[in-house]
Design a protein around this motif. Structure first.
Motif, mmCIF file in Angstrom:
data_model
loop_
_atom_site.group_PDB
_atom_site.id
_atom_site.type_symbol
_atom_site.label_atom_id
_atom_site.label_comp_id
_atom_site.label_asym_id
_atom_site.label_seq_id
_atom_site.Cartn_x
_atom_site.Cartn_y
_atom_site.Cartn_z
ATOM 1 N N GLU A 134 0.837 -1.205 0.000
ATOM 2 C CA GLU A 134 0.000 0.000 0.000
ATOM 3 C C GLU A 134 0.869 1.251 0.000
ATOM 4 N N VAL A 187 -4.912 2.257 -1.928
ATOM 5 C CA VAL A 187 -5.748 2.653 -0.794
ATOM 6 C C VAL A 187 -6.495 1.423 -0.304
ATOM 7 N N ASP A 222 -10.194 0.331 -1.357
ATOM 8 C CA ASP A 222 -10.561 0.941 -2.641
ATOM 9 C C ASP A 222 -10.661 -0.140 -3.716
ATOM 10 N N ASP A 229 -10.911 3.835 -7.779
ATOM 11 C CA ASP A 229 -11.084 5.256 -8.101
ATOM 12 C C ASP A 229 -10.213 6.164 -7.245
ATOM 13 N N GLY A 230 -9.351 5.553 -6.411
ATOM 14 C CA GLY A 230 -8.414 6.339 -5.617
ATOM 15 C C GLY A 230 -8.913 6.726 -4.250
ATOM 16 N N SER A 231 -10.131 6.343 -3.885
ATOM 17 C CA SER A 231 -10.641 6.649 -2.555
ATOM 18 C C SER A 231 -11.457 5.471 -2.040
ATOM 19 N N PHE A 232 -11.637 5.435 -0.718
ATOM 20 C CA PHE A 232 -12.402 4.368 -0.073
ATOM 21 C C PHE A 232 -13.702 4.959 0.453
ATOM 22 N N ASN A 233 -14.807 4.481 -0.078
ATOM 23 C CA ASN A 233 -16.093 5.018 0.332
ATOM 24 C C ASN A 233 -17.178 3.957 0.221
ATOM 25 N N ASP A 239 -17.356 1.379 -2.641
ATOM 26 C CA ASP A 239 -16.505 0.192 -2.545
ATOM 27 C C ASP A 239 -17.185 -0.904 -1.734
ATOM 28 N N LYS A 260 -14.268 6.021 9.604
ATOM 29 C CA LYS A 260 -13.875 7.111 8.724
ATOM 30 C C LYS A 260 -14.892 8.237 8.740
#
Length: 412
Positions: free
Chosen positions: A347, A353, A356, A360-364, A367, A412
């Motif tokens: 990582e 991430v 992720d 897409d470059g982010s964890f939300n 995902d 988060k």
């Protein structure tokens, strides 16, 4: 939206096979060392596994530390005299014309061909080291003597012949896979050389050894660079003294602009980041545009145990702005897939991430939904980075990872 029925998931899902991921950003660490004794008897499948795993960790190449090892064994006389080691054994990773006691149990003795073949299949490269000889560590104390002069001459001839033979044997088929050559003798801040009491003799003798190896490269494959990786003991000299010694050595060696100076950072001696930076600054000043400058980061501590990744990152950060690139010693011993630290290192190295899974470059929440659909085997629910879903870091993707992902999102 985060609510889901765990009981239903547990009943209808099984483990999902992990697949390799790809990262958009360039890796921070591009290459790792691998040692002859460790890999000389690997099967073709084992080599393929190594290159595949290294690629997944973000590496672009591996560095074979040596292709020919001389293990001296017990000394029965003067430690500086090669004749005092009657039990010395030699190990060559390919069936060289140079005499060796052992080659490899694989591929008719040719493990180097297996390594290059695996590198080609993985679209990666391999740096090839020259000669590792235990006698190197018996010199470098006090004034250089005749033994050292003779040894350096013999070592240079052996290293040069191996470079020429390896290129002649493998260059046509695997020339693209050979990244360059690694000069195996690890130069350090030799006391007499750094204080100047040797009159420049160490730089002259070692420089002559390196220069002969460089000439062999120029004759066989002049486009291939040579890499050296000096180290330091901060109790032997000042950083400035070491820098002066390296300036002299680089001049006498005849290094080219594309050759690489990659100093060991000292993390293995538990040196703090501020010390690591101070010594790197002085060595970079010594290189001063004469060679490319990389940093070789050690990922172990003084007790030869894996360094916590958090500590490794601090050491990396101390010199991140100094090197045009970074390498590591040695991922396959301390941060490999079965080490328990691989995902954390990966990582960091790739900029991946955790969580992720859609890439897409982010964890939300997106995902979480995608991973839930994948566990339920919904058609079209494919993960861009399945490794990012392994929240439990056990190599298995299942409902427990989904629970961990949910907890991480709530936090988060």
């Amino acid at each position: 939206m985060l609510t889901f029925c765990l009981s239903a998931l547990i009943c209808c899902t099984g483990a999902v096979p992990m697949t390799s991921y790809s990262a958009e950003s360039s890796p921070r660490i591009s290459s790792s060392f691998i040692q002859n004794w460790y890999c000389r008897d690997w099967s073709p499948e084992r080599w393929e596994q190594e290159f595949t795993a290294a690629g997944e960790a973000g590496f672009e190449s591996l560095i074979l530390q040596s292709s020919y090892d001389i293990v001296r064994g017990e000394c029965r006389g003067e430690k500086h005299d090669p004749e005092s080691y009657p039990s010395a054994e030699s190990f060559c990773i390919f069936p060289s014309a140079v005499k060796a006691d052992y080659h490899s149990s694989q591929n008719g003795g040719d493990a180097l061909e297996l390594a290059l073949r695996a590198a080609k299949a993985a679209d990666m490269k391999l740096w090839i080291g020259t000669v590792s000889d235990d006698m190197w560590w018996n010199y470098g104390w006090g004034q250089p003597d005749s033994y050292f002069v003779d040894w350096c001459g013999d070592n240079a001839k052996l290293s040069s012949s191996l470079i020429a033979e390896i290129w002649q044997r493998y260059g046509d088929e695997y020339g693209e896979q050979i990244a360059g050559w690694y000069y195996t003798n690890e130069v350090w801040n030799i006391d007499a050389a750094c204080e100047g009491s040797d009159g420049g003799r160490y730089a002259e003798i070692i420089g002559g050894n390196i220069r002969e190896c460089l000439e062999s490269v120029k004759q066989s494959c002049p486009e291939k660079p040579v890499m050296i990786s000096p180290f330091y003991n901060k109790d032997l000299s000042s950083p400035q003294q070491f820098g002066d010694f390296m300036t002299d050595l680089i001049y006498r060696s005849g290094f080219r602009f594309d050759d690489i100076y990659a100093p060991q950072d000292g993390g293995g001696r538990d040196y703090p980041p501020e010390v690591i930076r101070q010594w790197a600054v002085e060595q970079k000043s010594a290189v001063d545009g004469r060679m490319r400058f990389l940093i070789n980061h050690e990922c172990f501590g003084s007790e030869l145990k894996a360094m916590p990744v958090e500590s490794f990152v601090k050491n990396y950060s101390a010199t991140a702005d100094l090197g045009e690139g970074h390498i590591i010693f040695s991922w396959n011993h301390y941060y490999a897939p079965d080490s328990g630290l691989n995902r954390q290192f990966t990582e960091f190295n790739t900029g991946a991430v955790s969580g992720d899974v859609n890439g897409d470059g982010s964890f939300n929440v997106a995902d979480l939904v995608l991973f839930q659909r994948r566990l339920l085997a919904v058609s079209g629910a494919e993960l861009s980075d399945s490794g990012a879903a392994d929240m439990c870091r056990d190599g298995i993707l299942d409902v427990f990872d989904l629970c961990a992902m949910r907890r991480a999102l709530i936090k988060k």
